[in-house]
Write a protein that holds these residues in place. Structure first.
Motif, mmCIF file in Angstrom:
data_model
loop_
_atom_site.group_PDB
_atom_site.id
_atom_site.type_symbol
_atom_site.label_atom_id
_atom_site.label_comp_id
_atom_site.label_asym_id
_atom_site.label_seq_id
_atom_site.Cartn_x
_atom_site.Cartn_y
_atom_site.Cartn_z
ATOM 1 N N HIS A 9 16.865 92.554 27.829
ATOM 2 C CA HIS A 9 15.591 93.066 26.562
ATOM 3 C C HIS A 9 16.222 94.308 26.409
ATOM 4 N N ASP A 10 17.316 94.797 26.928
ATOM 5 C CA ASP A 10 17.946 96.769 26.261
ATOM 6 C C ASP A 10 16.392 97.245 26.457
ATOM 7 N N VAL A 11 15.605 97.439 28.086
ATOM 8 C CA VAL A 11 14.628 97.890 27.680
ATOM 9 C C VAL A 11 14.815 99.330 27.926
ATOM 10 N N ALA A 12 15.442 100.047 28.391
ATOM 11 C CA ALA A 12 15.394 101.054 28.436
ATOM 12 C C ALA A 12 16.078 101.801 27.596
ATOM 13 N N GLN A 13 15.671 103.240 27.185
ATOM 14 C CA GLN A 13 16.463 103.747 25.935
ATOM 15 C C GLN A 13 16.632 105.466 26.457
ATOM 16 N N CYS A 14 15.679 106.218 27.050
ATOM 17 C CA CYS A 14 16.003 107.777 28.279
ATOM 18 C C CYS A 14 16.429 106.719 29.011
ATOM 19 N N GLY A 15 15.435 105.998 29.900
ATOM 20 C CA GLY A 15 16.193 105.122 31.107
ATOM 21 C C GLY A 15 14.976 106.311 32.364
ATOM 22 N N TYR A 16 14.388 107.643 31.908
ATOM 23 C CA TYR A 16 13.279 108.309 33.194
ATOM 24 C C TYR A 16 12.681 107.232 34.102
ATOM 25 N N LEU B 110 7.130 97.487 24.144
ATOM 26 C CA LEU B 110 6.884 95.924 23.886
ATOM 27 C C LEU B 110 7.778 94.881 24.666
ATOM 28 N N ARG B 111 9.202 95.808 23.905
ATOM 29 C CA ARG B 111 10.280 95.279 25.627
ATOM 30 C C ARG B 111 10.204 94.991 26.962
ATOM 31 N N ILE B 112 9.142 95.777 27.976
ATOM 32 C CA ILE B 112 8.518 95.948 28.865
ATOM 33 C C ILE B 112 8.584 95.027 28.994
ATOM 34 N N LYS B 113 6.570 94.088 28.174
ATOM 35 C CA LYS B 113 6.320 92.701 28.758
ATOM 36 C C LYS B 113 7.460 91.810 28.440
ATOM 37 N N GLU B 114 8.105 91.929 27.147
ATOM 38 C CA GLU B 114 9.330 90.639 27.306
ATOM 39 C C GLU B 114 9.748 90.667 28.431
ATOM 40 N N ALA B 115 10.629 91.942 29.354
ATOM 41 C CA ALA B 115 10.912 91.561 30.368
ATOM 42 C C ALA B 115 10.425 91.084 31.239
ATOM 43 N N ILE B 116 9.387 91.477 31.058
ATOM 44 C CA ILE B 116 8.863 91.237 32.273
ATOM 45 C C ILE B 116 7.975 89.308 32.463
#
Length: 159
Positions: A93-100, A139-145
């Motif tokens: 889902h390409d969740v991470a942007q900065c990734g921190y 939203l991407r975090i939720k979809e990834a979960i």
């Protein structure tokens, strides 16, 4: 200083540190495990999330003296090969942007799915509410979960 024998990612580690040292700094400074991040230092952002016997906890406020014989799992211990369903879903889902914040996000998500393999949107929102993402990838975090939950369900039915 005091001597501690703690179980981290399945291995017993011996340490001689101040009993009040937060696990975050034990991991980062004494065990060279930088995956767990420092965010706010007051257990409000979730960047420092690890598992204590499978339950998501904030390591910045967890003194080593409180760990005892409990097992700690860090992002490095979630999966040595990166094939945990949460890790795979994060990539899908390409969740991470900065990734921190992502190691803390993944640890909270993995803890949720361990206790609730089929979470509702409300369950996800509640479990993840303590994790802040300044990039706003919620939203991407939720979809990834949700994807990780499906993966976990399908892999458990294959056994």
């Amino acid at each position: 200083m005091a001597k501690f024998s703690i179980k981290i990612n399945g291995k017993i580690r011996q340490l001689d540190v101040d009993p009040a040292t937060p696990m975050l700094w034990v991991l980062r400074d004494h065990l060279d495990m930088p995956g767990t991040k420092y965010g706010c230092g007051i257990a409000q952002c979730g960047a420092c999330t690890v598992h204590l016997n499978g339950t998501a906890v904030r390591s910045c406020q967890l003194p080593i003296s409180a760990v005892g014989k409990e097992a700690i799992t860090t992002i490095e211990g979630l999966s040595a090969t990166g094939d945990h369903p949460v890790q795979k879903a994060w990539l899908e889902h390409d969740v991470a942007q900065c990734g921190y914040c992502q190691s803390g996000q993944m640890m909270s998500a993995a803890s949720l799915l361990k206790t609730n393999p089929k979470p509702t949107d409300e369950d996800i929102d509640l479990a993840m509410s303590g994790n802040i993402c300044r990039c706003g990838t919620y939203l991407r975090i939720k979809e990834a979960i949700k994807s990780a939950a499906k993966e976990g369900t399908s892999s458990s039915t294959r056994k």
